[in-house]
Design an enzyme around this catalytic site. Structure first.
Site, PDB file in Angstrom:
ATOM      1  N   LYS A 188       0.873  -1.185   0.000  1.00 11.58           N
ATOM      2  CA  LYS A 188       0.000   0.000   0.000  1.00 11.58           C
ATOM      3  C   LYS A 188       0.901   1.223   0.000  1.00 11.58           C
ATOM      4  O   LYS A 188       1.443   1.627   1.029  1.00 11.58           O
ATOM      5  CB  LYS A 188      -0.884  -0.048   1.244  1.00 11.58           C
ATOM      6  CG  LYS A 188      -1.419   1.275   1.752  1.00 11.58           C
ATOM      7  CD  LYS A 188      -2.539   1.831   0.913  1.00 11.58           C
ATOM      8  CE  LYS A 188      -2.991   3.176   1.485  1.00 11.58           C
ATOM      9  NZ  LYS A 188      -2.067   4.283   1.117  1.00 11.58           N
ATOM     10  N   GLY A 241       5.194   4.813   9.215  1.00  4.93           N
ATOM     11  CA  GLY A 241       4.339   5.993   9.132  1.00  4.93           C
ATOM     12  C   GLY A 241       4.266   6.685  10.475  1.00  4.93           C
ATOM     13  O   GLY A 241       5.163   6.540  11.315  1.00  4.93           O
ATOM     14  N   SER A 242       3.171   7.393  10.671  1.00  2.31           N
ATOM     15  CA  SER A 242       3.075   8.224  11.871  1.00  2.31           C
ATOM     16  C   SER A 242       2.745   7.381  13.104  1.00  2.31           C
ATOM     17  O   SER A 242       2.153   6.302  13.002  1.00  2.31           O
ATOM     18  CB  SER A 242       1.990   9.275  11.663  1.00  2.31           C
ATOM     19  OG  SER A 242       0.761   8.626  11.417  1.00  2.31           O
ATOM     20  N   THR A 243       3.101   7.930  14.239  1.00  6.32           N
ATOM     21  CA  THR A 243       2.820   7.242  15.503  1.00  6.32           C
ATOM     22  C   THR A 243       1.316   7.102  15.719  1.00  6.32           C
ATOM     23  O   THR A 243       0.845   6.077  16.215  1.00  6.32           O
ATOM     24  CB  THR A 243       3.489   8.010  16.658  1.00  6.32           C
ATOM     25  OG1 THR A 243       4.906   7.965  16.437  1.00  6.32           O
ATOM     26  CG2 THR A 243       3.174   7.404  18.005  1.00  6.32           C
ATOM     27  N   GLY A 301       0.170   4.283  13.611  1.00  2.00           N
ATOM     28  CA  GLY A 301       0.787   3.061  14.135  1.00  2.00           C
ATOM     29  C   GLY A 301       0.065   2.563  15.375  1.00  2.00           C
ATOM     30  O   GLY A 301      -0.161   1.361  15.555  1.00  2.00           O
ATOM     31  N   GLU A 305       7.386   1.031  12.281  1.00  5.13           N
ATOM     32  CA  GLU A 305       8.447   2.054  12.281  1.00  5.13           C
ATOM     33  C   GLU A 305       7.759   3.403  12.277  1.00  5.13           C
ATOM     34  O   GLU A 305       7.158   3.787  11.275  1.00  5.13           O
ATOM     35  CB  GLU A 305       9.328   1.912  11.036  1.00  5.13           C
ATOM     36  CG  GLU A 305      10.043   0.592  10.910  1.00  5.13           C
ATOM     37  CD  GLU A 305      11.080   0.368  11.986  1.00  5.13           C
ATOM     38  OE1 GLU A 305      11.421   1.322  12.707  1.00  5.13           O
ATOM     39  OE2 GLU A 305      11.528  -0.783  12.112  1.00  5.13           O
ATOM     40  N   CYS A 328      12.153  10.280   9.613  1.00  4.29           N
ATOM     41  CA  CYS A 328      11.917   9.897  11.008  1.00  4.29           C
ATOM     42  C   CYS A 328      13.173  10.138  11.837  1.00  4.29           C
ATOM     43  O   CYS A 328      13.108  10.380  13.023  1.00  4.29           O
ATOM     44  CB  CYS A 328      11.505   8.438  11.066  1.00  4.29           C
ATOM     45  SG  CYS A 328      12.601   7.395  10.109  1.00  4.29           S
ATOM     46  N   GLU A 350       7.003  15.906  16.939  1.00  4.79           N
ATOM     47  CA  GLU A 350       7.618  15.679  15.626  1.00  4.79           C
ATOM     48  C   GLU A 350       7.007  16.665  14.624  1.00  4.79           C
ATOM     49  O   GLU A 350       5.794  16.724  14.457  1.00  4.79           O
ATOM     50  CB  GLU A 350       7.360  14.247  15.156  1.00  4.79           C
ATOM     51  CG  GLU A 350       8.073  13.953  13.855  1.00  4.79           C
ATOM     52  CD  GLU A 350       7.765  12.567  13.300  1.00  4.79           C
ATOM     53  OE1 GLU A 350       6.585  12.199  13.241  1.00  4.79           O
ATOM     54  OE2 GLU A 350       8.725  11.880  12.908  1.00  4.79           O
TER      55      GLU A 350
HETATM   56  P1  NAD Z   1       0.912   8.219   7.801  1.00  8.25           P
HETATM   57  O1  NAD Z   1       0.838   7.450   9.076  1.00  8.25           O
HETATM   58  O2  NAD Z   1      -0.083   9.283   7.574  1.00  8.25           O
HETATM   59  O3  NAD Z   1       0.759   7.219   6.552  1.00  8.25           O
HETATM   60  C1  NAD Z   1       1.635   6.141   6.348  1.00  8.25           C
HETATM   61  C2  NAD Z   1       0.945   5.109   5.481  1.00  8.25           C
HETATM   62  O4  NAD Z   1      -0.155   4.564   6.215  1.00  8.25           O
HETATM   63  C3  NAD Z   1       0.334   5.667   4.184  1.00  8.25           C
HETATM   64  O5  NAD Z   1       0.487   4.719   3.155  1.00  8.25           O
HETATM   65  C4  NAD Z   1      -1.127   5.841   4.553  1.00  8.25           C
HETATM   66  O6  NAD Z   1      -1.992   5.787   3.446  1.00  8.25           O
HETATM   67  C5  NAD Z   1      -1.359   4.666   5.471  1.00  8.25           C
HETATM   68  N1  NAD Z   1      -2.459   4.837   6.432  1.00  8.25           N
HETATM   69  C6  NAD Z   1      -3.025   5.997   6.858  1.00  8.25           C
HETATM   70  N2  NAD Z   1      -4.028   5.725   7.726  1.00  8.25           N
HETATM   71  C7  NAD Z   1      -4.068   4.371   7.863  1.00  8.25           C
HETATM   72  C8  NAD Z   1      -4.864   3.470   8.645  1.00  8.25           C
HETATM   73  N3  NAD Z   1      -5.822   3.908   9.456  1.00  8.25           N
HETATM   74  N4  NAD Z   1      -4.594   2.158   8.561  1.00  8.25           N
HETATM   75  C9  NAD Z   1      -3.612   1.692   7.774  1.00  8.25           C
HETATM   76  N5  NAD Z   1      -2.841   2.486   6.991  1.00  8.25           N
HETATM   77  C10 NAD Z   1      -3.074   3.807   7.044  1.00  8.25           C
HETATM   78  O7  NAD Z   1       2.414   8.736   7.711  1.00  8.25           O
HETATM   79  P2  NAD Z   1       3.064   9.637   6.570  1.00  8.25           P
HETATM   80  O8  NAD Z   1       2.580  11.031   6.772  1.00  8.25           O
HETATM   81  O9  NAD Z   1       2.904   9.000   5.238  1.00  8.25           O
HETATM   82  O10 NAD Z   1       4.621   9.529   6.941  1.00  8.25           O
HETATM   83  C11 NAD Z   1       5.207  10.345   7.893  1.00  8.25           C
HETATM   84  C12 NAD Z   1       5.421   9.592   9.190  1.00  8.25           C
HETATM   85  O11 NAD Z   1       6.175   8.408   8.954  1.00  8.25           O
HETATM   86  C13 NAD Z   1       6.236  10.396  10.191  1.00  8.25           C
HETATM   87  O12 NAD Z   1       5.665  10.327  11.470  1.00  8.25           O
HETATM   88  C14 NAD Z   1       7.592   9.696  10.190  1.00  8.25           C
HETATM   89  O13 NAD Z   1       8.343   9.873  11.341  1.00  8.25           O
HETATM   90  C15 NAD Z   1       7.228   8.295   9.907  1.00  8.25           C
HETATM   91  N6  NAD Z   1       8.372   7.554   9.327  1.00  8.25           N
HETATM   92  C16 NAD Z   1       9.038   6.649  10.101  1.00  8.25           C
HETATM   93  C17 NAD Z   1      10.138   5.970   9.612  1.00  8.25           C
HETATM   94  C18 NAD Z   1      10.898   4.956  10.464  1.00  8.25           C
HETATM   95  O14 NAD Z   1      11.672   4.177   9.909  1.00  8.25           O
HETATM   96  N7  NAD Z   1      10.715   4.932  11.775  1.00  8.25           N
HETATM   97  C19 NAD Z   1      10.577   6.229   8.312  1.00  8.25           C
HETATM   98  C20 NAD Z   1       9.887   7.169   7.550  1.00  8.25           C
HETATM   99  C21 NAD Z   1       8.773   7.813   8.072  1.00  8.25           C
END
Ligand code: NAD
Length: 484
Positions: A182, A235-237, A240, A257, A291, A388
């Site tokens: 996805k 993705g975001s906390t 997550g 992550e 991140c 963040e």
């Molecule tokens: P996000 O959480 O908004 O989205 C991440 C992914 O999850 C996208 O593909 C999104 O469509 C999907 N998503 C959104 N809502 C969902 C749900 N309810 N269920 C399942 N999937 C869903 O994050 P973002 O804005 O795309 O990315 C930024 C975040 O990612 C930041 O917080 C950053 O710190 C984190 N990040 C972490 C790492 C790491 O390795 N720790 C690396 C890169 C980014």
């Protein structure tokens, strides 16, 4: 590189738009104009993609392939990606708005290297023979085999879609899982393009499926799907946490992550020129949308003023603009919505009394730009020092002792990574041991490498990407006992 079908779903080897007929716009960050429309999938598309992945896993051609053959396919994919490296760098720069130079130097080479690294593991997933005292007086022979966990949902963010996609595809496919990917709605194309290359490399249809769409609809349908055994999410906390809450009771294997607020600690004896250059890189690469962004710069009070002024000067001198202009050092943020979020963090910090030393210079007229921003006069309790931002915004905070530096660094909800700048390596090792993070870099910014585990604790998530540790997340160890 034609991007026509990259905006579609790939299900069981077929590129297709969702039957629901809905589309969403993807903008080009550096211009603000529409780049393309992408199919907005529904849970029915997720069902079809998971069913295709299940068929391959439960007895399909993929399930019969030995590890060496899976490794050859991954190596072929890496070779094809290398042959098209420049096309991918350009596609990434267009869909993300990041400087082309970064894509050429970081994202594309690391994706290639990661695929090759995991290709090498595919035929080395060995079990163990374990001696015991036997069973009811009879000797036993015990061994373990490591089996692929099943269908993996790979959910990828927008900030490094190709690279993070490879971090997940590499170990999942090496282990023998089948996958549903996805991509983020904000960066849907490059990952799809990688899936197209995988088909060319010879991966059977249905092993790698891609479902485009919005997170709450498509991502959630995937993470709660009964046919999904493993979720690897970056993705975001906030999201997550939601996934953990919903997928936990379903006993799905989870790798999460999440966010970060990484400290960069400059000790009294640091080589300042090196530390300032390294901190600026750790803070501003990918417009701070990483991140691991080193956004909390903690400096020994004796060097505070010098570091603050130098970082502000570095920020002011960065050239923002067209990602394809070789002079551009920093591109645009991913979307207007995200740029506004970053600006609101900046406004709140100013209202809280932080002193803005760089960041109010002009930005290009078109596109989603935010100037690199440095704040002094920040106290550790301010939101700008704790939350963040995921943008090019750093705070510089003084400390008086090593203990205070460690306490400040650990005083965070996050625990992903940290950097330390000092010439005293004995001290560096002892401070590294006290930092509650998953990765510490000494005298350099976290060098991501396929061989090094990547991940954190606290609100930064659970599990590890990269390295042999990532493979464990896609494998189950089964024990077989023969009672002799
Ligand atoms: P996000 O959480 O908004 O989205 C991440 C992914 O999850 C996208 O593909 C999104 O469509 C999907 N998503 C959104 N809502 C969902 C749900 N309810 N269920 C399942 N999937 C869903 O994050 P973002 O804005 O795309 O990315 C930024 C975040 O990612 C930041 O917080 C950053 O710190 C984190 N990040 C972490 C790492 C790491 O390795 N720790 C690396 C890169 C980014």
């Amino acid at each position: 590189m034609s991007d026509n079908f990259f905006r579609l779903n790939l299900i069981d080897g077929e590129w297709q738009a969702s039957a629901a007929g809905q589309w969403f716009d993807k903008a080009e960050p550096a211009t603000g104009e529409r780049l393309c429309q992408v199919t907005a999938s529904t849970p029915a598309d997720v069902d079809a993609a998971v069913a295709a992945a299940r068929r391959q896993f439960d007895g399909g051609a993929w399930s019969q392939l030995p590890g060496a053959a899976r490794g050859r396919l991954l190596n072929r994919l890496a070779d094809l990606l290398e042959a098209k490296a420049e096309d991918f760098a350009q596609l990434l720069a267009r869909e993300q708005g990041r400087a082309l130079m970064e894509m050429r130097m970081l994202d594309v080479p690391m994706a290639i290297d990661t695929l090759r690294y995991f290709a090498g593991w595919a035929d080395k997933l060995e079990g163990r023979q374990i001696p015991t005292a036997g069973f009811m007086g009879r000797p036993t022979f015990n061994y373990t085999v490591r089996e692929a966990v099943g269908v993996a949902a790979l959910i990828v963010p927008w900030n490094a879609p190709l690279m993070i996609g490879a971090w997940k595809l590499g170990p999942a496919l090496a282990a023998g899982c089948t996958v549903v990917v996805k991509p983020s709605e904000d960066a849907p194309l490059a990952l799809s393009a990688l899936a197209a290359l995988a088909a060319e490399a010879g991966f059977p249809p249905g092993v790698i499926n891609v479902v485009q769409g919005l997170g709450p609809a498509v991502g959630r349908a995937l993470t709660t799907h009964p046919g999904v055994d493993k979720i690897s999410f970056t993705g975001s906390t906030v999201v997550g946490r939601q996934i953990a809450a919903e997928a936990g009771p379903l006993f799905k294997r989870l790798t999460l992550e999440l966010g970060g607020k990484a400290p960069q600690i400059i000790l009294e004896d640091a080589v300042l020129e090196q530390a300032i250059g390294g901190c600026a890189m750790g803070l501003f690469v990918d417009q701070g949308q990483t991140c691991a962004a080193g956004t909390r710069i903690l400096v020994h009070r004796s060097r505070y003023e010098a570091v603050l002024q130098a970082l502000a000067g570095a920020a002011r001198s960065l050239q923002l603009g067209d990602p394809f202009n070789p002079a551009t050092q920093m591109g645009a943020l991913i979307s207007e919505r995200h740029a506004q979020r970053v600006r609101s963090h900046i406004d709140a910090a100013r209202q809280a009394g932080a002193q803005m030393l760089a960041g109010d210079e002009a930005v290009p007229e078109r596109g989603f730009f935010v100037r690199p921003t440095i704040f002094g006069g920040v106290t550790p309790d301010m939101a700008i020092a704790r939350e963040e931002v995921f943008g090019p915004v750093g705070v510089v905070i003084p400390f008086d002792s090593d203990d205070e530096a460690v306490a400040l660094a650990n005083d965070s909800a996050y625990g992903l990574s940290a950097t330390l700048w000092t010439q005293n390596l004995t001290k560096a090792h002892s401070l590294a041991a006290r930092l509650k993070v998953g990765a510490v870099a000494i005298n350099g910014w976290s060098p991501l490498d396929a061989r090094l585990p990547w991940g954190g604790g606290k609100d930064s998530g659970v599990g590890r990407d990269l390295s042999r540790a990532a493979l464990d997340g896609y494998l189950e160890e089964k024990v077989v006992t023969v009672v002799m």
